[in-house]
Design an enzyme around this catalytic site. Structure first.
Site, PDB file in Angstrom:
ATOM      1  N   GLY A 208       0.805  -1.210   0.000  1.00  0.00           N
ATOM      2  CA  GLY A 208       0.000   0.000   0.000  1.00  0.00           C
ATOM      3  C   GLY A 208       0.838   1.260   0.000  1.00  0.00           C
ATOM      4  N   GLU A 227      -5.832   0.289   2.576  1.00  0.00           N
ATOM      5  CA  GLU A 227      -6.032  -0.312   3.909  1.00  0.00           C
ATOM      6  C   GLU A 227      -4.907  -1.314   4.081  1.00  0.00           C
ATOM      7  OE1 GLU A 227      -6.533  -3.249   6.123  1.00  0.00           O
ATOM      8  OE2 GLU A 227      -8.501  -3.638   5.234  1.00  0.00           O
ATOM      9  N   CYS A 264      -7.702  -8.559   8.701  1.00  0.00           N
ATOM     10  CA  CYS A 264      -6.990  -7.306   8.977  1.00  0.00           C
ATOM     11  C   CYS A 264      -7.327  -6.756  10.356  1.00  0.00           C
ATOM     12  CB  CYS A 264      -7.290  -6.272   7.903  1.00  0.00           C
ATOM     13  SG  CYS A 264      -9.033  -6.101   7.507  1.00  0.00           S
TER      14      CYS A 264
END
Length: 495
Positions: A208, A227, A264
Site C-alpha cells: 500500500g 487499507e 486485517c
C-alpha cells in the site's frame, strides 16, 4: 496467470476514460439499478464459483458461501444508499438581491477512472466484485480491477458477472475492466497512468505504501485509499480480568486464530496489568491454544511470510513463548503462537509493534497504569482498538479512553474486532499506517465518499444542469436549498 500487455492496459484505460464521460451523466437511480443487477448476477453464480474459490484459497465452503452473500449484499446496500442521493450532497443557493454571485448549485460527481487491487484474504468481498468496485461504480466511476494472482479463476468468474451487467444495460465496455498478471510492474503502470484518477487497495503495508508513494510522485498526484493492516490492540483492564479472565482468554484466542488469523482486524496484541488475574488469563491461553486446529493459509506466500515474521518476533530479546499449537500440520497450515513480553520491552522494541499476519499474539505485561498509558501514547494508527473492560474500569480510565480515540477508526467496548458489519455506522479505516486516509471507510455505504468530488454551477440555465440540481427535482432526493433541507421542486419566479 496471463500477464496483460501494456498495449491492452492502455486500451482499457482509454475505454475507461471514455466510459467516465458517460457515467458522470448517469443519475443515482440509474447507477443503483445497475448495482442491483450486479448483485443479481453474483447471487446466481453457483457451485462453480464456490468450488473454484475453495481450490484457490483453501477457505472453507461455508465461509465462502457466507462471503458470497455478503458481497451481493454489499452491492444492494450501496445501491440503496446511492439511490437516495445522499452522496451527491446537492446544495442550492438561489439568487438573491444581496448576493453578487447569483444562483449557485453544487453536487458531487465521480472522480474518474479508479484502479482497484483485489485482496487475497476475501476473494469475493474485497476483491474483483468487492466493496471497492461497488462503491466506485456507485459514485459514477469506471473501474479497472487488477486481479489478485492468488485466485485468478475466482476473479475471472466475478469479473464475468459484472461484465454481463454492463452488456445488459448497454453501458460502455470501459465501465469495468479486468487486468491480470503477477508482476508488480502492472500495478505500478496502472497507478502512474495519466488517466487514472484514484486507487483502492487492501493488503500489506509495504504494498500500500509503495502505491501511495508512486501516486504522490506523479505530475498530478491522485488519492490512494490503501487499507494496510493493523495490530488491533486489546487493552484488558483489571476489573474485567478479575471477574472473567478464563472466559476472556477463550474470546481472545478464538478471534486471534479465526480464519487462520487472516483478518486485517486480528487482535495481535493484548495489554494488561501484571497480577493474579493476568496469570489466570495466560494459563487459560496455554490450555486453549492446544485445542486450536491449524488451518491452511490462503497461499504459500502468506504462509511463508507468517512463519518468517512470527519467528522474528518470537526471537526478539526479553520475549518468552506462552504456547504454540503442537498439532501435526500439513502444507501451509499455520500453527498458532502466543508470546509474552514486558511493557518496557514492547515500548523500546518497534519490531514487536509490527503486524504478523496470521494466528500470532503478543501479551504485554504492564507493571503500572502509567505503562499502559505510555503504550497507548506510542501506538501508531490502528483499524481497531478494543477496551476489554467493565463500566467501573471505564470510569477509572477516562484519560486512556480519550487518548485511544486518536489512535483508531473503530473503538470497541468489549467483544472482539474480527468481522465488520456492512452498515452506515461502520468505520473500516484508521490513522496512518493502518490506512492512507483516515477520513474514509472501505466498508459500509460511506465507502462511496472516497470516489467523489464537488463541482459548483453558477448561474446556469436549468436545462443544462445535472438532474440532481434541476428545479423540478425529478429524482425526489433530499437537497439543501438556501440552508434548509428540501425534497420538493423549486417554484421560481420568472421575470
Amino acid at each position: 496467470m496471463i500477464e496483460t500487455s501494456k498495449e491492452n492496459i492502455d486500451r482499457r484505460i482509454q475505454m475507461a476514460a471514455e466510459a467516465y464521460q458517460f457515467l458522470k451523466n448517469t443519475t443515482v437511480k440509474e447507477r443503483a439499478a445497475f448495482m442491483n443487477t450486479v448483485a443479481d448476477k453474483i447471487e446466481v453464480l453457483g457451485k462453480e464459483l464456490l468450488t473454484t474459490a475453495h481450490a484457490e484459497t483453501s477457505l472453507p465452503l461455508a465461509r465462502l458461501t457466507g462471503e458470497k452473500a455478503r458481497t451481493s449484499g454489499q452491492w444492494r446496500s450501496y445501491a440503496k444508499a446511492v439511490n437516495t442521493g445522499i452522496y451527491t450532497e446537492p446544495r442550492i443557493d438561489l439568487a438573491q438581491p444581496d448576493r453578487q454571485k447569483g444562483d449557485l448549485r453544487k453536487y458531487n460527481v465521480g472522480i474518474g477512472p479508479v484502479v482497484v487491487f483485489g485482496a487475497s484474504n476475501f476473494p469475493f468481498a474485497f476483491s474483483t466484485a468487492g466493496g471497492d468496485t461497488a462503491s466506485a461504480i456507485g459514485a459514477g466511476c469506471p473501474v479497472i480491477v487488477k486481479a489478485h494472482p492468488a485466485h485468478p479463476k475466482t476473479s475471472q468468474l466475478m469479473a464475468d458477472a459484472i461484465t454481463a451487467a454492463v452488456k445488459e444495460f448497454g453501458w460502455p465496455e470501459g465501465t469495468f475492466s479486468h487486468i491480470t498478471g503477477a508482476s508488480h510492474d502492472i500495478g505500478a503502470y496502472l497507478v502512474q497512468h495519466k488517466d487514472i484518477r484514484a486507487v483502492a487497495f487492501t493488503g500489506s503495508f509495504a504494498g500500500g505504501k509503495a502505491l501511495f508513494d508512486m501516486a504522490n510522485r506523479r505530475e498530478d498526484p491522485i488519492p490512494v485509499f490503501a487499507e494496510m493492516g493493523s495490530i488491533n490492540p486489546v487493552f484488558a483492564l483489571p476489573d474485567l480480568l478479575e471477574n472473567r479472565a478464563e472466559a476472556f482468554a477463550k474470546e481472545y484466542l478464538f478471534s486471534l486464530t479465526l480464519g487462520a488469523g487472516q483478518f486485517c482486524t486480528n487482535p495481535g496484541v493484548c495489554i494488561a496489568l501484571k497480577g493474579e488475574a493476568l496469570d489466570r488469563f495466560i494459563i487459560a491461553l496455554k490450555n486453549g491454544i492446544q485445542e486450536v486446529i491449524p488451518a491452511k493459509m490462503l497461499h504459500k506466500g502468506i504462509y511463508e511470510s507468517f512463519e518468517k515474521h512470527k519467528t522474528i518476533a518470537a526471537e526478539q530479546p526479553e520475549v518468552h513463548s506462552i504456547a504454540t499449537a503442537d498439532t501435526e500440520i500439513d502444507e501451509w497450515q499455520a500453527r498458532a503462537m502466543v508470546i509474552e513480553t514486558s511493557a518496557k520491552n514492547f515500548i523500546k522494541n518497534p519490531v514487536l509493534s509490527e503486524e504478523v499476519f496470521g494466528p500470532f499474539g503478543i501479551i504485554v505485561t504492564c507493571e503500572t497504569r502509567e505503562e499502559i498509558m505510555e503504550i497507548a501514547k506510542q501506538l501508531k494508527g490502528q483499524l481497531t482498538i478494543t477496551l476489554a473492560a467493565t463500566e467501573e474500569d471505564a470510569r477509572n480510565n477516562l484519560m486512556l479512553i480519550n487518548l485511544l480515540k486518536d489512535k483508531c477508526g473503530r473503538l470497541l467496548f468489549n467483544g472482539m474486532p474480527t468481522g465488520v458489519e456492512v452498515v452506515y455506522a461502520m468505520q473500516h479505516g484508521g490513522p496512518f499506517p493502518s490506512t492512507t486516509d483516515s477520513r474514509f471507510t472501505s466498508v459500509g455505504p460511506d465507502a462511496v465518499k472516497r470516489f467523489i468530488r464537488p463541482i459548483s454551477f453558477q448561474n446556469w440555465p436549468d436545462e443544462f444542469l445535472p438532474e440532481e440540481l434541476k428545479n423540478e427535482n425529478a429524482l425526489q432526493i433530499s437537497r439543501i436549498v438556501d440552508g434548509e433541507v428540501n425534497s420538493g421542486s423549486l417554484k421560481l419566479q420568472t421575470t
